[in-house]
Design an enzyme around this catalytic site. Structure first.
Site, mmCIF file in Angstrom:
data_model
loop_
_atom_site.group_PDB
_atom_site.id
_atom_site.type_symbol
_atom_site.label_atom_id
_atom_site.label_comp_id
_atom_site.label_asym_id
_atom_site.label_seq_id
_atom_site.Cartn_x
_atom_site.Cartn_y
_atom_site.Cartn_z
ATOM 1 C CG PHE A 93 33.064 45.549 -8.537
ATOM 2 C CD1 PHE A 93 33.713 45.964 -9.683
ATOM 3 C CD2 PHE A 93 31.991 44.688 -8.659
ATOM 4 C CE1 PHE A 93 33.302 45.532 -10.944
ATOM 5 C CE2 PHE A 93 31.560 44.249 -9.910
ATOM 6 C CZ PHE A 93 32.219 44.672 -11.053
ATOM 7 C CG ASP B 220 35.379 42.280 -2.384
ATOM 8 O OD1 ASP B 220 36.165 41.413 -2.822
ATOM 9 O OD2 ASP B 220 34.382 42.676 -3.013
ATOM 10 C CE1 TYR C 197 35.117 37.054 -11.323
ATOM 11 C CE2 TYR C 197 33.676 35.404 -10.343
ATOM 12 C CZ TYR C 197 33.977 36.718 -10.602
ATOM 13 O OH TYR C 197 33.140 37.704 -10.138
ATOM 14 C CE LYS C 198 37.556 40.106 -9.945
ATOM 15 N NZ LYS C 198 37.252 40.676 -11.259
ATOM 16 N NE ARG D 19 40.630 45.964 -14.627
ATOM 17 C CZ ARG D 19 39.706 45.251 -13.973
ATOM 18 N NH1 ARG D 19 39.233 45.667 -12.813
ATOM 19 N NH2 ARG D 19 39.237 44.141 -14.481
#
Lengths: 397, 397
Positions: free
Chosen positions: B113, B184, B209-210, B356
Site C-alpha cells: 500500500f 503489515d 477499521y477493515k 475489488r
C-alpha cells in the site's frame, strides 16, 4: 459581550462538581454524545465506505482546522487536524530542522511538557547529526537565541505554573537570529488570545481536549506558515498528505499546503465529536474569554491567599504573564488535591508539589470560584492531608 | 463451528445493500453507537479527568491490544494500540533500521500500500544515511533477500489483488540472511490466520477499521517481538511510551515492553468503539473464518467467471495464496464499480483498472455472494459503463 451563562448551559455539569481541570480535559458539550451516536448510525452504519465522500469525512481535518484557526490567529487553510500533539511536535521539528541544515541547536525550556522534549530527543537521536537540545529555565530562553540556534520550540503557557512566554517578542528575536520557532499551544488554544499570523510564527501545534472540549484523545492540530507549507518536507509522509492520495502513485508528492502534514486515516468519530464541540465557540471572541479568564483567576488567587496562608502562589502574579490557570505550591500538594477531589473540587497535581487549577470561562463562573476557595480553605484548615486515604496513588495522577 | 448467521445478526446491514467492502471499512456492530453514547455521557461527562483511572482509559491501548493479539498469533502483552497504521509503519521501520546499523537496504514490493512506501521514503530521507528502498514485484521479493538487506517490510495480503505472501517462509529466509522483517497485517487481521509468534516475526502493524470493524479511523496496532521490545529504541518517543509517564521526568526512559510504542494521548472514544466491536470476535477461531472466507471467494469467482466473460481474475486462483478478497481487471472498472454501487453492491475500485470485493465471513453469506454475482452480470450484460453518470469521479474513489 459573550453571555457566559449561555455558554455554561451548553455543557454537562455533573452534580456536586466544581471542575477546575478543563486545562487537562474539557467538559462534555451536551450535544456531543447524541452527535456521536447519530454519526455512527447514519454515516458509518448507513453510508459505510461512501461516508468518505457523502459525509465529507475526508475533508474534516481541514474543515475542523479552520474552526481552530480562527481562535489562534491563523488564516483559513493553514491549520489541519490529526494524530496527537506528540506526533505534531515531531512533524514540526523535523521539517524545521531540515530548513536550517547548518545549525545544530534546538532550544526549549525546562517547563515544557515532557512529551515535547522526549519527541525532540527521539528525533535528534534518529537524525544522529549532532543536534543538541537545550532546556534552560523559561526566563533564560532569550539568552540562548543566537546564530547557532536552528529551532526554538516552546510551549507558550507553562503546564505547571501558567507562566506565559511573550510570543511576539520571542518570535521576533529568533527570526532576527535566523532561527525558526515552533509554538506549542496546548494551554493556549481557547485559553488566551493567540495571533500566529501577526507574530509571524513558523509552526504551531496543539491539542483540542483541553480548552476546546473535544473529548479524551481528541485529535491534535498543526499550523504551518503558508510560505513554509509549500516547501517543508513532511518527515511523516503518509498517504493522506499526498497531493493525490487516491492516485496510489508509487512516489510521494506532498500536498501544496498544510494538508501535507496529514498522515494516515483520520479518526472520524473522534473528529466528529470535536467538530460538534467547536460549536460552543461560534461567535466567541478570544478577547472576551481572556477578560473573563483574568477575572476568574484573580478572584481565585485573592480568595486563596486570604484564606490559605500555607499555599504559595506558583503562577505569575501579573495576569498579563499568566495563562488561564493558577497553581500553588505545597509539599503535601498531592494529598490536598485528593482531598479536594473527594469534596468535588477537581483540579490536578503535577509533581513534585504543584496543585493546579484551570479556569475555563465557557463553563466556570464566579460562584464556582467562590465554592472552590471555600472548600480548599476548609481542607487546609482541617489539615486534611494528614489522612492516609489521600496519599493513595492513582495510575494517572 | 462458528454460527455465521449469529455473527451476521450482530451487525447493522443497511436496507438493499450487499457490502463487499469490509476490507476497506468494516460494517457497524449494532451495539457500537450506544456504547459510544454511554461512554461519552457516563465516563467523559460524569468522571471527567477521573476517567483515566476510574474507567481505565489509560490501560485501554494494552487491553484492546490483547484482543487483537489473539487473532494474529501474538502473546498477551505484545500488541499495543494507537495512532494510525502509517505511524506504526514508521515506528517499526525506524526501530528496525537502528537494529541493523551496518545494512542499508530496505525491501518492500510494488504491491505494498502506498503509505507504507511513502513513510519508508520519508524516514530514509530524514535519516540521510544512504538507505535504499527497493520495491520489486511481489513474486521477486525473495531474490533480494541477502546479506545487504537490513529490513524486509511487506504487507502480507496485497491490497489490489489479494495475493498473499508466505509469512513463515519469507521470515525464515530473511532471518537466515540476518535481516529483520516487518509485516503489515492491514488485510490480514481478522481476515486470515496469522501466527506471528510461530513465524518469529520481528514487528507487525495493522489497522482495525477493515476486518475488525472498529469504525472509520479506528486506531492501529503494533506488535513487537518480546525480545526486541526490551531494546528497540522508539523513534517517536512520546510521553505515554515512557516507563513512568506521570513522573514528568525530564529524561525519556522507555517502558520495558511493547508499551514503549505508545506515543501521545490515545483516542479514547474511538478506542472504546473498537473495544466494543472486538466483542464480535469472542470465541471466534480464525480457522473457521478462513474456511468460510475461502468458500465465499470461490463461490464468487465461479459465479463471475460463468457469467461475466469480459472480467479477468486479478487475484490468485489458488485459494491458499489469496487473502479474503477477490479482484478482477477491466478497463472500464471505475464505471462498473459505480454502476454496482448504484445497484447496492458495494466494492471498490483501485487504479488503474481493478475492481475489488472483500469477503468478511462475520456478516457476508452465500446469498449475498449470489446476489452480487447476479447484479454484476446484469451490469456487464447491459454494458452499463457506457453511461456518463458512472464516470463522475468522487474525491475518494
Amino acid at each position: 459581550m459573550t453571555d457566559f451563562a449561555a455558554t455554561k448551559s451548553l455543557f454537562h455539569i455533573p452534580e456536586g462538581i466544581i471542575y477546575l481541570d478543563g486545562n487537562s480535559l474539557g467538559m462534555l458539550p451536551k450535544t456531543a454524545a447524541n452527535r456521536a451516536k447519530e454519526m455512527i448510525e447514519k454515516e458509518w452504519g448507513e453510508m459505510l465506505i461512501r461516508g468518505w465522500n457523502e459525509a465529507k469525512w475526508m475533508e474534516q481535518p481541514e474543515r475542523v482546522g479552520n474552526l481552530v484557526a480562527r481562535l489562534i490567529g491563523a488564516a483559513p487553510g493553514t491549520v489541519v487536524m490529526g494524530d496527537t500533539l506528540s506526533i505534531k511536535v515531531y512533524q514540526a521539528l523535523a521539517s524545521a530542522l531540515e530548513m536550517r541544515p547548518d545549525r545544530k541547536v534546538v532550544v526549549s525550556d525546562n517547563g515544557n511538557f515532557p512529551t515535547d522534549l522526549y519527541m525532540a530527543d527521539g528525533l535528534i537521536k534518529s537524525l544522529d547529526k549532532g543536534h543538541v537540545l537545550k532546556t534552560p529555565n523559561p526566563e533564560d530562553v532569550e539568552s540562548l537565541i543566537n546564530e547557532d540556534l536552528a529551532v526554538l520550540m516552546l510551549t507558550q503557557v507553562d503546564y505547571r505554573t501558567g507562566r506565559m512566554h511573550d510570543m511576539k517578542r520571542i518570535t521576533e528575536l529568533a527570526h532576527a537570529a535566523g532561527a525558526l520557532v515552533i509554538w506549542d499551544l496546548a494551554h493556549s488554544a481557547g485559553a488566551v488570545p493567540v495571533d500566529l499570523a501577526g507574530c509571524n510564527a513558523d509552526f504551531a501545534v496543539g491539542c483540542t481536549y483541553k480548552y476546546l472540549n473535544g473529548g479524551p484523545g481528541a485529535p491534535a492540530f498543526i499550523y504551518v506558515r503558508p510560505d513554509h507549507a509549500k516547501v517543508a518536507r513532511p518527515a511523516l509522509s503518509g498517504w493522506l498528505g499526498h497531493a493525490a492520495p487516491f492516485a496510489f502513485d508509487p512516489d510521494y508528492t506532498p500536498a501544496p499546503d498544510v494538508s501535507r502534514m496529514r498522515v494516515g486515516t483520520p479518526p472520524v468519530i473522534q473528529m466528529t465529536v470535536l467538530e460538534e464541540a467547536m460549536k460552543a465557540w461560534d461567535g466567541i471572541e478570544m478577547s472576551d474569554i481572556r477578560a473573563r479568564s483574568i477575572e476568574l483567576c484573580e478572584q481565585f488567587i485573592a480568595g486563596v491567599e486570604a484564606s490559605c496562608p500555607m499555599l504559595e502562589l506558583a503562577s505569575p502574579r501579573d495576569a498579563e504573564r499568566r495563562g488561564s490557570q493558577v497553581s500553588f505550591k505545597f509539599d503535601q500538594g498531592y494529598a490536598v488535591m485528593q482531598a479536594l477531589i473527594a469534596r468535588g473540587v477537581i483540579g490536578d497535581f503535577r509533581a513534585p508539589d504543584v496543585i493546579r487549577f484551570g479556569f475555563t470561562p465557557l463553563y466556570i463562573d464566579n460562584a464556582d470560584v467562590d465554592g472552590a476557595v471555600k472548600i480548599l480553605a476548609e481542607i487546609m484548615e482541617a489539615k486534611a492531608w494528614d489522612k492516609p486515604e489521600f496519599h493513595k496513588r492513582n495510575a494517572v495522577t
